[in-house]
Scaffold this active site. Structure first.
Site, mmCIF file in Angstrom:
data_model
loop_
_atom_site.group_PDB
_atom_site.id
_atom_site.type_symbol
_atom_site.label_atom_id
_atom_site.label_comp_id
_atom_site.label_asym_id
_atom_site.label_seq_id
_atom_site.Cartn_x
_atom_site.Cartn_y
_atom_site.Cartn_z
ATOM 1 N N HIS A 1 0.824 -1.206 0.000
ATOM 2 C CA HIS A 1 0.000 0.000 0.000
ATOM 3 C C HIS A 1 0.863 1.262 0.000
ATOM 4 C CE1 HIS A 1 -2.782 -3.110 1.220
ATOM 5 N NE2 HIS A 1 -3.799 -2.282 1.070
ATOM 6 N N HIS B 1 2.016 -4.211 9.055
ATOM 7 C CA HIS B 1 3.385 -3.988 8.594
ATOM 8 C C HIS B 1 4.233 -3.438 9.735
ATOM 9 C CE1 HIS B 1 2.460 -4.731 4.371
ATOM 10 N NE2 HIS B 1 1.412 -3.942 4.499
#
Length: 295
Positions: free
Chosen positions: A209, A251
């Site tokens: 992303h 993440h």
């Protein structure tokens, strides 16, 4: 002292040595018995010892070559020497620095994961953070670019949209390949669901992303004329997309940082191999099955 008691003492000592528990003290050793029976000279003893040592050494070499086996037929592992052990007693400065940075990265990433679940400390913001992270997903951008390309009627617009579509496909393939090679899990190792497999959100390094957000924002800033407030909002959107992935526990901090850098490299690569209008029209004709060799 009476003489009878003095005479009885040697006799008592002899009786004590004749007891069953002390009989072994009175018996000669086996080595002496063998020498007396065989009549062999004491010079043969070193030869025998040397032969026994050679037999033991050959037996040990055979066992080491065959490998020790347990009672159930399984081969047991030999004990490792200290230098073969995984733990390094004297690690290098580079190894210490890398281990320290990874530990700091994991610690900070877990502290930032406040919206992991709806009942966590950042639970009220879970839905909004999830929606913000979804804005950086590949599927909305690829579908939106394809729709805009289908409705576009100008050659300049089609040129920009075709290059953007190819950049998005390149980003998806590159990030998916690196994630498959590295196979790094997120800060919180949750069981994967069906949506994770569909969205290819199984691994964390690098952050897809974040890479896509940087690449798209640089692309739009370079090829569209935007006002200053819109430029500021675009930079803010890139930052929030990366932070939202850390807040959701998907993440690490290093994953998002490497994702930003990878997205910038993708933008530079697309700009260096920019397709002109004629090539874009050829690709559109192939996609619509209108290309002259196909008709």
């Amino acid at each position: 002292m009476p003489a009878s008691q003095i005479r009885c003492r040697p006799r008592d000592r002899a009786d004590v040595l004749n007891r069953p528990e002390f009989l072994s003290l009175n018996q000669p050793s086996r080595r002496e018995q063998g020498e007396h029976r065989g009549g062999s000279s004491p010079r043969r003893a070193p030869l025998r010892q040397k032969g026994q040592q050679e037999d033991s050494s050959t037996r040990g070499s055979r066992e080491s070559s065959d490998g020790p086996a347990g009672g159930d037929g399984s081969v047991k592992e030999e004990p490792k020497w200290p230098e073969q052990d995984c733990m390094q007693l004297n690690p290098s400065f580079r190894g210490i620095a890398i281990s320290s940075l990874l530990a700091i990265d994991i610690s900070l990433s877990k502290r930032l994961s406040v919206c992991v679940k709806p009942h966590s400390s950042g639970g009220p913001l879970h839905s909004m953070v999830t929606l913000l992270a979804l804005s950086g997903h590949a599927l909305p951008w690829i579908c939106g670019t394809a729709i805009c390309l289908w409705r576009s009627s100008t050659l300049a617009g089609q040129e920009v949209l075709v290059n953007l579509l190819l950049a998005l496909i390149l980003d998806v393939m590159t990030v998916a390949g690196i994630q498959k090679l590295v196979k790094r899990r997120g800060p919180w190792d949750f069981p994967l669901g069906i949506w994770d497999y569909v969205a290819m959100d199984m691994y964390s390094f690098p952050a897809a992303h974040a890479s896509r957000a940087v690449m798209v924002s640089k692309f739009l800033l370079n090829h569209l004329v935007l006002a200053v407030p819109l430029r500021i909002l675009l930079y803010l959107w890139v930052f929030l997309v990366g932070v939202s992935r850390m807040l959701l526990g998907k993440h690490h901090l290093s994953d998002v940082s490497c994702g930003f850098a990878l997205g910038f490299l993708h933008f530079k690569l697309v700009e260096s191999v920019w397709l002109d209008s004629v090539t874009c029209q050829t690709l559109i004709s192939i996609g619509l099955l209108r290309w002259t060799p196909l008709v």
